[in-house]
Design a protein around this motif. Structure first.
Motif, short mmCIF file in Angstrom:
data_model
loop_
_atom_site.label_atom_id
_atom_site.label_comp_id
_atom_site.label_asym_id
_atom_site.label_seq_id
_atom_site.Cartn_x
_atom_site.Cartn_y
_atom_site.Cartn_z
N SER A 444 0.82 -1.20 0.00
CA SER A 444 0.00 0.00 0.00
C SER A 444 0.87 1.26 0.00
CB SER A 444 -0.91 0.00 1.23
OG SER A 444 -1.67 1.19 1.30
N TYR A 456 -2.76 10.68 1.78
CA TYR A 456 -3.60 9.60 2.29
C TYR A 456 -2.89 8.89 3.43
CZ TYR A 456 -6.42 10.13 -1.93
OH TYR A 456 -7.22 10.63 -2.92
N THR A 458 -3.37 5.01 5.90
CA THR A 458 -4.03 3.71 5.93
C THR A 458 -3.68 2.99 7.22
OG1 THR A 458 -4.29 1.58 4.77
CG2 THR A 458 -2.13 2.62 4.66
N ASP A 519 -8.32 -0.09 0.77
CA ASP A 519 -6.89 -0.24 0.49
C ASP A 519 -6.67 -1.57 -0.24
OD1 ASP A 519 -4.20 -0.08 0.38
OD2 ASP A 519 -3.86 0.16 2.52
N SER A 522 -3.11 -3.18 -0.03
CA SER A 522 -2.82 -3.87 1.24
C SER A 522 -3.44 -5.26 1.26
CB SER A 522 -3.35 -3.03 2.40
OG SER A 522 -3.21 -3.72 3.62
#
Length: 573
Positions: A444, A456, A458, A519, A522
């Motif tokens: 990711s 961004y 995550t 995501d 990921s």
């Protein structure tokens, strides 16, 4: 081949679940989970199950009492209220004095007494009132004074109670229906003005042209004469009705927005933003305590620091390699402790491991709600491409902002993790969990850095959990699964490879959407690590089993030699 319960709850699943929810949750959820079974082909599994002591499905069904777990619900309740709700579906035979049916059967006296709070209104009259009012809601004539004669025998209180009952049980868009009714009345009047014809007996738009002409006041029917709403010689089609309904709905929404705009402009002219807009523009005032820690946890950077892509990714890549090496060493060198040395000796190892991971996730979720810890959490428990830190790849595996996100992840984790742990052991399981989560966040982070998504962030355990799920189905890639007994015998269910394909397909579709906030990188990284880790774990366990078998075989041969020497010691001289 017999059907083996590879997705039925093993002992660790049941005992761990009992530790959380007690016998009630264990019996209920284990019954549902036992319906998910697999059929094994004649291949060598990496590990075998032991069903000794496991509760059979028949025993669970015998002790399962649905009446004691949930209230009895009549199926008729879901289909009782079936009625016309749209103005365009109003039948030509509709009359206000008769109304429209509001459900499949009339109310009985007991239900009438509950609605109108007493027995002063007989059931036939109550049903008549409900039918009339429901018809007016659909016909858009609730506020028509010409129709009050049909409900004059009912008190205003009874009419309010009847209308409240209808609105609570039968959703009708009364505003749109009234708008469509007004359009029809306008068209009717325009057609009458254009033709210049006055039909006898039509004193108002409420009168029907089929009503007889008398000297008395005509009884209002509540319906309009048919109006040719289409230029087609074939009349009004269903598409015309749908189009008219959509136009009316759009015009009602435009009217509402226009009224809000005018009101907002009036408030702004008075130098008053307005209550609703103030609540939207002005955030909730923070307390001094929370404001102090929020300022300490907030970065003072105006923009992401200028760094090349390799400068952001190289330290994280080294961290990923270190995690992989540590996971491999841990999986190879781990030795299960004795029962007396375990922290929870009464709980199976699989349930204990999974409970510990769930507890860590819950604790981190609580830490996000402690203001003094915000700076620490922002530094190590969320992946930030603008300012990446190596430990973020590991800390973010246990981090969730929303409870719903964490709960959904932990349910899926518990269902598959306890089973996979029983198959591959604690060492391989923990190595696979950390490797999947770390590779998922590395994937990711790489995607965000290379695509310029530095604004961004995550977090979440989804990558690690997808790795666990992918590993389980990869170890059972040729096994046939059945969900709640379907497909029925003798049909065979989908194999584990089919479930892996389904998971990958679910992640391909969001790639074509620009609005999703999932995501994907990921998840895909976790799936890749799970498949690779499961294959390595299977080969490692097979090699250990082969070495153990050769050792036992060698020990058996040595025992035979010793026995021969003891029987004839002269031969050795």
């Amino acid at each position: 081949m017999p059907i083996l319960p590879s997705l039925s709850p093993p002992s660790s699943f049941r005992l761990g679940l009992r530790a959380i929810t007690g016998n009630f949750g264990n019996s209920l959820i284990s019954y549902a989970a036992r319906s998910f079974s697999t059929k094994h082909h004649s291949i060598t599994p990496c590990c075998r199950y032991s069903n000794r002591g496991a509760t059979s499905p028949s025993a669970i069904l015998k002790n399962y009492r649905p009446n004691s777990l949930s209230p009895r619900i009549s199926v008729r309740t879901f289909s009782r209220f079936r009625a016309i709700t749209h103005y365009l579906e109003l039948p030509d035979s509709y009359e206000d004095s008769k109304g429209l049916p509001f459900r499949k059967e009339d109310l009985n006296q007991r239900e009438v007494n509950q609605i109108f709070l007493g027995g002063h209104l007989p059931a036939p009259l109550a049903n008549k009132l409900l039918r009339i009012l429901h018809g007016r809601r659909v016909a858009g004539t609730l506020d028509d004074p010409n129709l009050r004669a049909n409900t004059a025998q009912f008190s205003a209180a009874d009419q309010r109670k009847a209308l409240g009952y209808l609105r609570a049980n039968i959703p009708v868009d009364e505003v749109i229906n009234a708008g469509l009714r007004a359009e029809d009345e306008l068209k009717y009047l325009e057609q009458g003005d254009e033709s210049g014809e006055e039909q006898a007996g039509e004193t108002s738009p409420q009168a029907s042209p089929s009503d007889p002409v008398t000297n008395e006041t005509p009884i209002p029917t509540g319906r309009l004469p048919k109006i040719n709403k289409s230029d087609s010689p074939y009349g009004v089609s269903p598409l015309d009705r749908i189009r008219a309904h959509n136009i009316a709905k759009r015009e009602a929404e435009e009217k509402r927005l226009e009224e809000e705009r005018k009101k907002r402009e009036e408030e702004e002219a008075k130098k008053n933003i307005g209550t609703l807009q103030t609540a939207q523009q002005k955030p909730k005032e923070l307390s001094p305590f929370v404001k102090k820690w929020a300022e300490r946890a907030t970065s003072n950077l105006k923009a992401p620091p200028e760094m090349k892509a390799w400068e952001r990714l190289l330290p994280q890549f080294i961290m990923t390699v270190i995690v992989f090496a540590g996971c491999a060493a841990f999986a190879i060198m781990y030795t299960p402790p004795r029962r007396s040395e375990r922290l929870w000796p009464t709980i199976p190892p699989a349930a204990a491991t999974c409970l510990a991971i769930v507890g860590i996730n819950l604790a981190v979720w609580i830490y996000w709600r402690v203001p003094p810890l915000w700076a620490l959490m922002n530094r190590y428990f969320i992946v930030v491409p603008a300012t990446p830190r190596p430990l973020q790849l590991v800390g973010a595996i246990f981090s969730h902002h929303k409870f719903s996100h964490m709960a959904l992840n932990m349910v899926a984790f518990w269902f598959f993790a306890t089973r996979l742990h029983d198959e591959i052991g604690r060492g391989n399981f923990l190595a696979l969990y950390f490797a999947s989560g770390t590779l998922g966040f590395m994937s990711s982070l790489t995607r965000l850095v290379l695509s310029g998504g530095l604004t961004y962030t995550t977090l979440g355990a989804s990558g690690a959990i997808y790795g666990i799920i992918a590993a389980y189905f990869w170890l059972h890639k040729y096994d046939e699964f059945k969900l709640f007994g379907y497909p029925p015998d003798p049909m065979s269910g989908p194999q584990g490879l089919a479930f892996l394909g389904l998971i990958l397909g679910m992640h391909v579709l969001p790639l074509f959407s620009k609005t999703h906030n999932i995501d994907i990188a990921s998840h895909l990284g976790g799936i890749l690590a799970g498949v690779a880790g499961a294959e390595l774990a299977k080969r490692h366990m097979d090699e250990k089993a082969r070495v153990r078998a050769e050792r036992l075989k060698t020990m058996g041969a040595l025992e035979k030699v010793v026995q021969v020497k003891e029987k004839d010691p002269q031969k050795t001289l």
